[in-house]
Design an enzyme around this catalytic site. Structure first.
Site, PDB file in Angstrom:
ATOM      1  N   ASP A  91       0.809  -1.159   0.056  1.00 18.37           N
ATOM      2  CA  ASP A  91      -0.095  -0.131   0.095  1.00 18.37           C
ATOM      3  C   ASP A  91       0.796   1.323   0.043  1.00 18.37           C
ATOM      4  OD1 ASP A  91       0.858   0.427   2.701  1.00 18.37           O
ATOM      5  OD2 ASP A  91      -1.308   0.194   3.542  1.00 18.37           O
ATOM      6  N   ARG A 145       8.093 -33.046  11.616  1.00 20.46           N
ATOM      7  CA  ARG A 145       7.164 -32.777  12.324  1.00 20.46           C
ATOM      8  C   ARG A 145       6.530 -31.231  12.123  1.00 20.46           C
ATOM      9  NH1 ARG A 145      12.183 -31.729  14.544  1.00 20.46           N
ATOM     10  NH2 ARG A 145      12.453 -29.721  15.808  1.00 20.46           N
ATOM     11  N   HIS A 146       7.415 -30.381  11.450  1.00 20.12           N
ATOM     12  CA  HIS A 146       6.807 -29.075  11.097  1.00 20.12           C
ATOM     13  C   HIS A 146       5.700 -29.008  10.106  1.00 20.12           C
ATOM     14  CE1 HIS A 146      10.177 -27.711  13.507  1.00 20.12           C
ATOM     15  NE2 HIS A 146      10.982 -28.493  12.631  1.00 20.12           N
ATOM     16  N   CYS A 203       2.754  -2.891   4.191  1.00 22.38           N
ATOM     17  CA  CYS A 203       2.165  -1.689   4.310  1.00 22.38           C
ATOM     18  C   CYS A 203       2.767  -1.126   5.250  1.00 22.38           C
ATOM     19  CB  CYS A 203       0.700  -2.148   5.001  1.00 22.38           C
ATOM     20  SG  CYS A 203       0.526  -2.823   6.339  1.00 22.38           S
ATOM     21  N   GLY A 204       2.220   0.109   6.005  1.00 21.60           N
ATOM     22  CA  GLY A 204       2.978   0.785   6.653  1.00 21.60           C
ATOM     23  C   GLY A 204       3.781  -0.037   7.846  1.00 21.60           C
ATOM     24  N   THR A 205       3.076  -0.938   8.636  1.00 21.95           N
ATOM     25  CA  THR A 205       3.457  -1.727   9.638  1.00 21.95           C
ATOM     26  C   THR A 205       3.689  -3.161   9.186  1.00 21.95           C
ATOM     27  OG1 THR A 205       1.294  -2.301  10.547  1.00 21.95           O
ATOM     28  CG2 THR A 205       2.561  -0.489  11.579  1.00 21.95           C
ATOM     29  N   GLY A 206       3.082  -3.633   8.024  1.00 22.53           N
ATOM     30  CA  GLY A 206       2.980  -5.022   7.709  1.00 22.53           C
ATOM     31  C   GLY A 206       1.907  -5.970   8.425  1.00 22.53           C
ATOM     32  N   ILE A 207       1.175  -5.164   9.345  1.00 24.03           N
ATOM     33  CA  ILE A 207       0.432  -5.931  10.287  1.00 24.03           C
ATOM     34  C   ILE A 207      -0.978  -5.958   9.490  1.00 24.03           C
ATOM     35  CG2 ILE A 207      -1.043  -5.837  12.356  1.00 24.03           C
ATOM     36  CD1 ILE A 207       1.520  -4.414  13.646  1.00 24.03           C
ATOM     37  N   GLY A 208      -1.611  -4.988   9.111  1.00 25.21           N
ATOM     38  CA  GLY A 208      -2.898  -4.995   8.440  1.00 25.21           C
ATOM     39  C   GLY A 208      -2.839  -5.833   7.113  1.00 25.21           C
ATOM     40  N   HIS A 238      10.207 -23.749   9.518  1.00 27.59           N
ATOM     41  CA  HIS A 238       9.327 -24.503  10.326  1.00 27.59           C
ATOM     42  C   HIS A 238       8.066 -24.029   9.928  1.00 27.59           C
ATOM     43  CE1 HIS A 238      12.005 -25.167  14.169  1.00 27.59           C
ATOM     44  NE2 HIS A 238      12.646 -25.555  13.200  1.00 27.59           N
TER      45      HIS A 238
HETATM   46  C1  RB5 Z   1      -2.097   3.094   6.226  1.00 28.98           C
HETATM   47  O1  RB5 Z   1      -1.856   4.389   6.822  1.00 28.98           O
HETATM   48  C2  RB5 Z   1      -1.528   1.940   7.289  1.00 28.98           C
HETATM   49  O2  RB5 Z   1      -2.630   2.054   8.182  1.00 28.98           O
HETATM   50  C3  RB5 Z   1      -1.465   0.710   6.666  1.00 28.98           C
HETATM   51  O3  RB5 Z   1      -0.248   0.747   5.909  1.00 28.98           O
HETATM   52  C4  RB5 Z   1      -0.810  -0.232   7.867  1.00 28.98           C
HETATM   53  O4  RB5 Z   1       0.152  -0.051   8.623  1.00 28.98           O
HETATM   54  C5  RB5 Z   1      -1.816  -1.024   8.451  1.00 28.98           C
HETATM   55  O5  RB5 Z   1      -1.765  -2.175   9.096  1.00 28.98           O
END
Ligand code: RB5
Length: 147
Positions: A9, A133-134, A66-71, A99
């Site tokens: 993104d 096992r993995h 993405c910004g954090t990779g989390i979303g 693994h």
């Molecule tokens: C976008 O502003 C930001 O929310 C997205 O890149 C990401 O970090 C979400 O997890």
């Protein structure tokens, strides 16, 4: 040499470009499904696009940023058949191949990693899946999709 796909993104345009340069320098063909401007987009749309393309076959693995990779990693993990890791360092990147044998790896463009993302990616690419096992654990993990 295999084929890789990448999507991102607006929070990870620069990181995506760094990754492309690195992987192309290593001789990989990388299909870029991400955005190349900082106009705001919704990361689940990019995750969906990349995962559905990956599932058509003929890719070694996918990369999501993405910004954090989390979303974007959470979104990818909602798609049946996808296992997406969000490693915090080189050790985790290596282990998630050995693994978890993930088919997607995610990074954050706004995260200050203690090691270069390029080094983390190399550790992932150059590590073998250990199987045994993995594989049993991965089979159990993927069976959760049916519950
Ligand atoms: C976008 O502003 C930001 O929310 C997205 O890149 C990401 O970090 C979400 O997890």
């Amino acid at each position: 040499m295999g084929k890789i796909l990448i999507a991102n993104d607006h929070g990870a345009v620069e990181l995506k470009q760094r990754i492309l340069k690195h992987l192309e320098g290593r001789g990989f063909t990388v299909e870029n499904l991400g955005v190349d401007t900082e106009d705001s987009v919704d990361y689940p749309d990019l995750a969906e696009k990349a995962c559905l393309q990956y599932l058509k076959g003929n890719y070694d693995f996918g990369i999501l940023c993405c910004g954090t990779g989390i979303g974007i990693s959470i979104s990818a993990n909602k798609v049946k058949g996808i296992r997406c890791a969000l490693p915090q360092d080189t050790f985790a990147a290596e282990m998630t191949k050995k693994h978890n044998n993930v088919n997607f790896i995610a990074f954050g463009g706004r995260i200050e990693y203690k090691e270069p993302v390029e080094k983390m990616l190399d550790a992932f690419i150059d590590s073998p899946f250990e199987g045994g096992r993995h594989q049993t654990r991965i089979d159990k993990m993927m069976a959760l999709e049916e519950k």
